[in-house]
Design an enzyme around this catalytic site. Structure first.
Site, PDB file in Angstrom:
ATOM      1  N   ASN A  72       0.857  -1.235  -0.122  1.00 34.90           N
ATOM      2  CA  ASN A  72      -0.010   0.049   0.077  1.00 34.90           C
ATOM      3  C   ASN A  72       1.013   1.204  -0.054  1.00 34.90           C
ATOM      4  O   ASN A  72       0.693   1.932   0.991  1.00 34.90           O
ATOM      5  CB  ASN A  72      -1.120  -0.061   1.054  1.00 34.90           C
ATOM      6  CG  ASN A  72      -0.401   0.091   2.505  1.00 34.90           C
ATOM      7  OD1 ASN A  72       0.906  -0.530   2.575  1.00 34.90           O
ATOM      8  ND2 ASN A  72      -1.002   0.418   3.472  1.00 34.90           N
ATOM      9  N   HIS A  84      -6.248  -8.990   4.607  1.00 34.10           N
ATOM     10  CA  HIS A  84      -6.866  -8.238   5.742  1.00 34.10           C
ATOM     11  C   HIS A  84      -8.367  -8.407   5.736  1.00 34.10           C
ATOM     12  O   HIS A  84      -9.120  -7.875   4.855  1.00 34.10           O
ATOM     13  CB  HIS A  84      -6.438  -7.007   5.309  1.00 34.10           C
ATOM     14  CG  HIS A  84      -6.917  -5.700   6.386  1.00 34.10           C
ATOM     15  ND1 HIS A  84      -6.302  -4.476   6.575  1.00 34.10           N
ATOM     16  CD2 HIS A  84      -7.958  -5.787   7.168  1.00 34.10           C
ATOM     17  CE1 HIS A  84      -6.950  -3.900   7.418  1.00 34.10           C
ATOM     18  NE2 HIS A  84      -7.932  -4.664   8.000  1.00 34.10           N
ATOM     19  N   ASP A 126       2.659  -5.723  12.044  1.00 34.82           N
ATOM     20  CA  ASP A 126       1.965  -4.987  11.084  1.00 34.82           C
ATOM     21  C   ASP A 126       2.433  -3.371  11.368  1.00 34.82           C
ATOM     22  O   ASP A 126       1.579  -2.331  11.412  1.00 34.82           O
ATOM     23  CB  ASP A 126       0.525  -4.912  11.547  1.00 34.82           C
ATOM     24  CG  ASP A 126      -0.367  -3.929  10.475  1.00 34.82           C
ATOM     25  OD1 ASP A 126       0.080  -3.654   9.387  1.00 34.82           O
ATOM     26  OD2 ASP A 126      -1.663  -4.005  10.893  1.00 34.82           O
TER      27      ASP A 126
END
Lengths: 425, 176, 318
Positions: free
Chosen positions: A94, A179, A305
């Site tokens: 991302n 996710h 994460d």
């Protein structure tokens, strides 16, 4: 390259069920052997009282480059990894633009080589632009170095696209990491939906949003035979679904993050955006279920994460602040505090979940001290007491909920490819 | 400064002082003008009530009694570490054109009385305000003088004069 | 007259962020202080010099006329200087954070910041970055402490007590900061609280705070001594939470017929602005049970009390 003797440490290598005190020898960038000595090491590292293990692997980090270099870069993120004892990271796609082409993957690999810190493995996007509409060029991403696929942060909402991804990725034997979250159920959400969100008047994200997609994707993995990896699992029901899926022989793995087994949604009472993450902090019941899942092997991987955000972004109204916290530099102490100290997991359990298991997930020849393997080694001081201080982070960002925590244990020396790349000052 | 707690007035002394104050208040009444009493919180209020009772006994007329809380008018609010608890002004009658007797226990610097006068003037325009205090201990910081005093006491600045009243403290006495 | 006022606990808070964090005694201290200020509001000269020279800034990041006006007037009655700052959406989209805005305003000498913001917790965040006192004038769906305090004051002044009363909060509880502050305040002062509305607007988890949740107004109305009618927030998208205004009115609208079946001395509150014909009919809003205008008057007294109390705390050196 020089020969290094790491002497007298407790060597733990779950890939070979090894746990005992001894010497580890490294030469020419590879593991030479565990046990009997070679002559005349050029460097001797005294590891008495330390844990010596394969370099830790974090299969879920955000390095923000390209596009958000004010939050983190590949160089700073890879340096922060070393401080946390992590020698290999898999970075999420991302970025801006999204990591959805071979060139974008090669850029990551190149930047990581330049930085010469931890190894960095790109994870490619599932869909073009992470828009969830059509598949990215998964084959070319693999050629560029991608080790898995995900649209992390933007769940693949379309069941049909997810099905195609799981099916198509089979030919590369790569996992699709998801996710898991039904987007329609979490619009505008800031925290876990429940009593705490109601009390605070904050829009909630129900646990069911995760459960529903976990259930869907496990079923899709079943019919496609693809490799499904559940990212940052956070709810009791999701853990149950993964457990059941494994029992039925479905190819599903799962990871848990330290914040999801150490914090609950009650932490949001102070409206501090450092407790705002996605998936959100859940309830005690969920925390207990995640820990139970780690204990019985339902969740085989620990990941951070790591999601750096510059202070000016986090210092906003809580609904404006972005999700996520940095995690690399707090991975070990929080895991020790939440899993080892209470007796939920042993040191070999934790190291397994941070070495050979993520290595298998990513399909990389790491996470082992077998002779001939890459000499990525982490030496951990398991007892040293220290206080987490965000201002001392090597990461570019400071967004941690653990600032000020009194903790135990941290990496003392980190070796990558036979080279000592980090030593605790 | 140690408190020697020298008694200045006992219960009888307080009674006599109030009676004599009432006599002097009555002697200077304005004919045809309503007489009202306003006590300064806290201990001025029971004193005002007692003076009113004595005067009613003497004249047969009911005298209204009110209470003024000077907190909002104090000139030292910004100096206080913590602001005083507000108990409120209760003057359930019109003071426009009235003959007001302002009653307090001890007159010292005069600053409390200044605040009380300001407060009263925000409530209306009395025909006259007189000041009656049980004790005057001197050391004025403002040009304010009592009309009627029960007891004049010479003090040093740092001495304490304490008035205790049975409505609040369970006993009537004045101590230095 | 009270010759010997009961001693009260001294006020020690620099900010008023919500009723959840206040003790019963602190809430009573505000109500008692507000009673004193009620007297000031009855004078011809409705002004006292207590806050002379102090600066009160209304920092509103969300539209509001009533609350802002009430705070302004309250500050003026205490002789403070007041200034409104309607946060332009423009300056915030230019990259200036609300904290920057607040610090700017503080640099103009603000002693008290009265903050209204659409996001819960924003006033709390602000207290970590400014030296001034912060009063929460409504933060999203979280709390609106002065509104609840004026509701409590209105109940206490008109019914003489709060303890033991049954208070119904009717309408959009889920999105309502007024509801949350009322729940905390009422429970702390010993009232029984019934929340009533459609299940999509009344989260059942609020029972954990000690309330009763009901979806049937006709069943609970006769039990209530007080009903507080919360506004349906049309600015939010309500389509998903009830099918039509007509259906809402049928089920939860306070009509004369419904009020007739309530206790004869029912007290009716509404935080306003009300939607006549949606939450309640005009005849009920203007009828004998309605205390809507008392609420407005008491709001001034409560806000004077709060401004006075927080101003009494020594501020940190700048």
């Amino acid at each position: 390259m020089r020969t290094i003797q790491i002497s007298g440490g407790r060597i733990i290598d779950p890939s070979r069920n090894l746990d005992g005190v001894g010497d580890l020898w490294i030469g020419r960038g590879r593991i030479l052997n565990v046990g009997e000595g070679y002559d005349d090491p050029e460097v001797i590292l005294d590891a008495r009282g330390m844990i010596v293990c394969p370099g830790l692997i974090d299969c879920h980090v955000h390095l923000r480059e390209p596009g958000n270099e004010e939050d983190e870069t590949i160089a700073t993120g890879a340096a922060a990894a070393l401080v946390g004892g992590v020698t290999s990271v898999a970075c999420m796609p991302n970025t801006l633009p999204a990591l959805d082409t071979q060139g974008a993957a090669e850029f990551i690999v190149l930047q990581a080589q330049r930085a010469r810190k931890a190894n960095v493995y790109p994870v490619g996007a599932v869909s073009k632009g992470r828009k969830g509409l059509e598949l990215a060029e998964l084959g070319q991403l693999v050629e560029g170095g991608a080790v898995a696929f995900t649209d992390d942060g933007a769940p693949v909402a379309s069941a049909s696209l997810m099905r195609q991804a799981l099916t198509y990725a089979r030919m590369f034997d790569r996992a699709v990491m998801q996710h898991c979250q039904v987007p329609e159920l979490t619009v505008g959400g800031v925290m876990n939906e429940g009593f705490e969100s109601t009390r605070l008047g904050l829009p909630g994200m129900p646990a069911a949003a995760e459960d529903i997609m976990v259930a869907r994707d496990i079923r899709l993995a079943e019919i496609t035979g693809g490799r499904l990896h559940i990212q940052h699992i956070s709810t009791a029901r999701s853990v149950e679904l993964v457990r059941e899926g494994k029992r039925r022989g479905i190819n599903v793995t799962a990871e848990a993050c330290p914040h999801h087994f150490s914090l609950t949604d009650e932490c949001l009472r102070g409206f501090d955006s450092n407790f705002k993450m996605n998936p959100p902090l859940r309830t005690y019941t969920d925390v207990e279920a995640v820990i139970e899942g780690l204990k019985d092997g339902t969740i085989e991987i620990l990941a951070t994460d790591h999601a750096p955000h510059a202070p000016e972004k986090k210092l906003r109204e809580i609904d404006q602040a972005p999700f996520g916290i940095v995690g690399l530099e707090t991975l070990l102490p929080i895991t020790i505090k939440s899993l080892i100290e209470p007796g939920h997991l042993t040191w070999p359990d934790v190291i397994r979940a941070l070495t050979i298991e993520p290595a298998k997930l990513l399909g990389i020849a790491k996470g082992t001290l077998a002779p001939g393997a890459d000499a990525d080694v982490t030496i951990i001081d398991p007892e040293t007491r220290w206080t987490i201080d965000a201002s001392k982070f090597v990461s570019k960002s400071r967004n941690t909920p653990f600032h000020g925590w009194e903790v135990r244990g941290r990496a003392r020396t980190v070796i990558v490819a036979g080279e000592v790349r980090y030593t605790l000052a | 400064m140690p408190r020697s707690d020298t008694p200045l007035l006992d219960a009888d002394g307080v009674d006599q002082a109030l009676t004599s104050m009432a006599v002097r208040l009555r002697a200077a009444m304005l004919p045809g003008v309503t007489l009202v009493m306003v006590g300064v919180r806290t201990r001025g209020v029971p004193l005002a009530r007692r003076l009113a009772t004595i005067l009613t006994r003497q004249t047969g007329e009911t005298i209204p009694v009110g209470a003024v809380d000077i907190t909002l008018y104090r000139d030292d609010l910004d100096r206080a570490a913590r602001w005083p608890v507000l108990h409120g002004t209760e003057i359930p009658f019109d003071i426009d054109g009235a003959d007001v007797v302002l009653v307090d226990d001890v007159l010292f610097t005069g600053r409390t009385i200044r605040a009380a006068i300001n407060s009263l003037c925000d409530l209306g325009r009395p025909a006259r305000i007189r000041l009656a205090t049980l004790v005057d201990r001197g050391h004025r910081e403002l040009p304010i003088q009592p009309d009627v005093v029960g007891l004049l006491v010479a003090t040093t600045r740092d001495e304490h004069v304490r008035v205790r009243l049975h409505e609040i403290d369970g006993v009537d006495e004045v101590l230095k | 007259m009270n010759l010997n006022p009961a001693p009260r606990i001294p006020w020690t808070r620099k900010h008023l962020l919500g009723l959840e964090e206040l003790s019963r005694e602190e809430i009573l201290a505000i109500l008692d202080t507000a009673d004193s200020f009620h007297e000031v509001s009855t004078r011809n000269r409705k002004k006292v010099p207590a806050l002379t020279g102090r600066v009160v800034f209304n920092l509103f990041f969300e539209n509001s006329t009533r609350t802002r006006t009430s705070f302004s007037l309250a500050a003026k009655r205490l002789s403070a200087d007041t200034q409104d700052f309607q946060a332009g959406v423009s300056s915030l989209t230019k990259g200036e954070t609300f904290i920057d805005t607040a610090k700017n305003i503080e640099a103009m000498g603000a002693d008290v910041l009265v903050v209204r913001h659409p996001t819960p917790g924003t006033p709390h965040l602000l207290t970590q970055h400014v030296h001034a006192s912060v009063i929460n004038a409504g933060d999203g769906a979280h709390e609106h402490p002065t509104q609840a305090l004026l509701d409590l004051l209105t109940i206490r002044r008109l019914r003489g007590r709060i303890e033991g009363l049954t208070v119904g909060l009717v309408g959009d509880i889920g999105h309502s900061r007024v509801a949350r502050s009322n729940i905390h305040g009422l429970l702390k002062l010993g009232a029984k609280v019934i929340l009533c509305g459609p299940p999509t607007l009344v989260p059942r988890s609020l029972e954990r705070l000690g309330c009763t949740v009901s979806n049937n107004l006709d069943e609970v109305l006769p039990l209530c001594d007080v009903v507080n009618v919360l506004r349906i927030q049309f600015e939010r998208d309500q389509k998903a939470v009830f099918p039509s205004i007509a259906e809402y009115f049928r089920l939860y609208g306070l009509t004369a017929a419904r009020v007739e079946r309530a206790k004869s001395d029912l007290l009716l509150l509404a935080p306003g602005p009300i939607n006549r014909g949606v939450e309640l009919t005009p005849e009920v809003a203007d009828g004998p049970h309605s205390a809507i205008l008392d609420q407005v008057t008491n709001g001034l007294a409560v806000r004077m009390a709060v401004l006075y109390l927080v101003s009494g705390q020594k501020t940190d050196p700048r």
